[in-house]
Design a protein around this motif. Structure first.
Motif, PDB file in Angstrom:
ATOM      1  N   UNK A  34       0.871  -1.171   0.000  1.00  0.00           N
ATOM      2  CA  UNK A  34       0.000   0.000   0.000  1.00  0.00           C
ATOM      3  C   UNK A  34       0.905   1.217   0.000  1.00  0.00           C
ATOM      4  N   UNK A  35       0.634   2.128  -0.951  1.00  0.00           N
ATOM      5  CA  UNK A  35       1.414   3.356  -1.028  1.00  0.00           C
ATOM      6  C   UNK A  35       0.506   4.566  -0.880  1.00  0.00           C
ATOM      7  N   UNK A  36       0.964   5.502  -0.086  1.00  0.00           N
ATOM      8  CA  UNK A  36       0.425   6.852  -0.051  1.00  0.00           C
ATOM      9  C   UNK A  36       1.517   7.728   0.549  1.00  0.00           C
ATOM     10  N   UNK A  37       1.756   8.876  -0.062  1.00  0.00           N
ATOM     11  CA  UNK A  37       2.829   9.757   0.403  1.00  0.00           C
ATOM     12  C   UNK A  37       2.642  10.172   1.858  1.00  0.00           C
ATOM     13  N   UNK A  38       1.401  10.173   2.340  1.00  0.00           N
ATOM     14  CA  UNK A  38       1.144  10.608   3.716  1.00  0.00           C
ATOM     15  C   UNK A  38       1.404   9.521   4.760  1.00  0.00           C
ATOM     16  N   UNK A  39       1.597   8.275   4.336  1.00  0.00           N
ATOM     17  CA  UNK A  39       1.863   7.197   5.289  1.00  0.00           C
ATOM     18  C   UNK A  39       3.277   7.348   5.834  1.00  0.00           C
ATOM     19  N   UNK A  40       3.400   7.344   7.134  1.00  0.00           N
ATOM     20  CA  UNK A  40       4.711   7.523   7.756  1.00  0.00           C
ATOM     21  C   UNK A  40       5.433   6.187   7.877  1.00  0.00           C
ATOM     22  N   UNK A  60      -6.976   6.016   2.871  1.00  0.00           N
ATOM     23  CA  UNK A  60      -5.924   6.410   1.929  1.00  0.00           C
ATOM     24  C   UNK A  60      -5.157   5.177   1.481  1.00  0.00           C
ATOM     25  N   UNK A  61      -4.495   5.321   0.347  1.00  0.00           N
ATOM     26  CA  UNK A  61      -3.603   4.260  -0.104  1.00  0.00           C
ATOM     27  C   UNK A  61      -3.985   3.703  -1.451  1.00  0.00           C
ATOM     28  N   UNK A  62      -2.983   3.214  -2.131  1.00  0.00           N
ATOM     29  CA  UNK A  62      -3.137   2.557  -3.417  1.00  0.00           C
ATOM     30  C   UNK A  62      -2.483   1.199  -3.322  1.00  0.00           C
ATOM     31  N   UNK A  63      -3.179   0.183  -3.784  1.00  0.00           N
ATOM     32  CA  UNK A  63      -2.634  -1.187  -3.799  1.00  0.00           C
ATOM     33  C   UNK A  63      -1.567  -1.278  -4.887  1.00  0.00           C
ATOM     34  N   UNK A  64      -0.458  -1.908  -4.531  1.00  0.00           N
ATOM     35  CA  UNK A  64       0.627  -2.133  -5.490  1.00  0.00           C
ATOM     36  C   UNK A  64       1.157  -3.552  -5.336  1.00  0.00           C
TER      37      UNK A  64
END
Length: 193
Positions: free
Chosen positions: A107-113, A138-142
């Protein structure tokens, strides 16, 4: 008696040949435990915590490299190539089990720490990743294949929120599961580490 001796030698030779074949075909590269007292990231030289963000790879010649963030492991691969990698591992965000890099869901999102602010979390399966996204909003599956073309930028805003050692000042969840919650654009820690 001579036939009996020949038969035994034949069986011994077959057994030895079989062992050679098994050894040659089935080299296994197991994930190694994290030792927080001595393990440092092969790229950023920060302490590798025994948490959900730790990753590692072992080269075909037996060298093991540990990383505090999947982004650091990607940088190592970019600098050293992937042809000599025997196996690479990430940890499940929920239970910290080691997962083969190619089999994990991300899972990617720029806001995830994350420790080095790459914003990528690892999950053992797609339903776990989807549940995280549904819960956090939030998040995008990759997949591992998607990560091969990912831009791997660090979120400088999240880096500014990190301590002087590049890690989240609150730690990596030493006693918990390492989960941090994303809520209304800000990160909120679930267990107060």
């Amino acid at each position: 008696m001579n036939k009996s001796l020949n038969r035994r030698w034949t069986l011994v030779m077959i057994f030895m040949f079989g062992m050679v074949l098994l050894t040659a075909c089935g080299t296994k590269y197991a994930a190694l435990p994290i030792n927080e007292d001595v393990d440092i990231c092969a790229i950023c030289k920060m302490q590798v915590k025994d948490d959900a963000y730790a990753t590692q790879l072992t080269t075909k010649d037996g060298q093991n490299y540990k990383f505090d963030d999947i982004g650091c492991m990607n940088q190592w691969k970019t600098e050293n190539g992937t042809d000599n990698i025997g196996m690479d591992y990430v940890r499940d965000y929920n239970d910290k089990e080691w997962i083969e890099y190619s089999k994990a869901t991300y899972v990617y999102d720029a806001s995830l720490r994350t420790p080095m602010a790459y914003g990528i979390l690892n999950f053992k399966d797609k339903p776990s990743a989807e549940a995280f996204i549904a819960e956090q909003g939030v998040g995008t599956i990759m997949t591992a294949e998607d990560l091969a073309s990912h831009d791997w930028k660090q979120n400088t805003e999240n880096m500014d929120m990190m301590g002087e050692h590049g890690h989240d000042e609150a730690g990596h969840g030493e006693e918990g599961d390492g989960n941090e919650m994303h809520q209304e654009g800000e990160m909120k820690e679930e267990s107060g580490h």
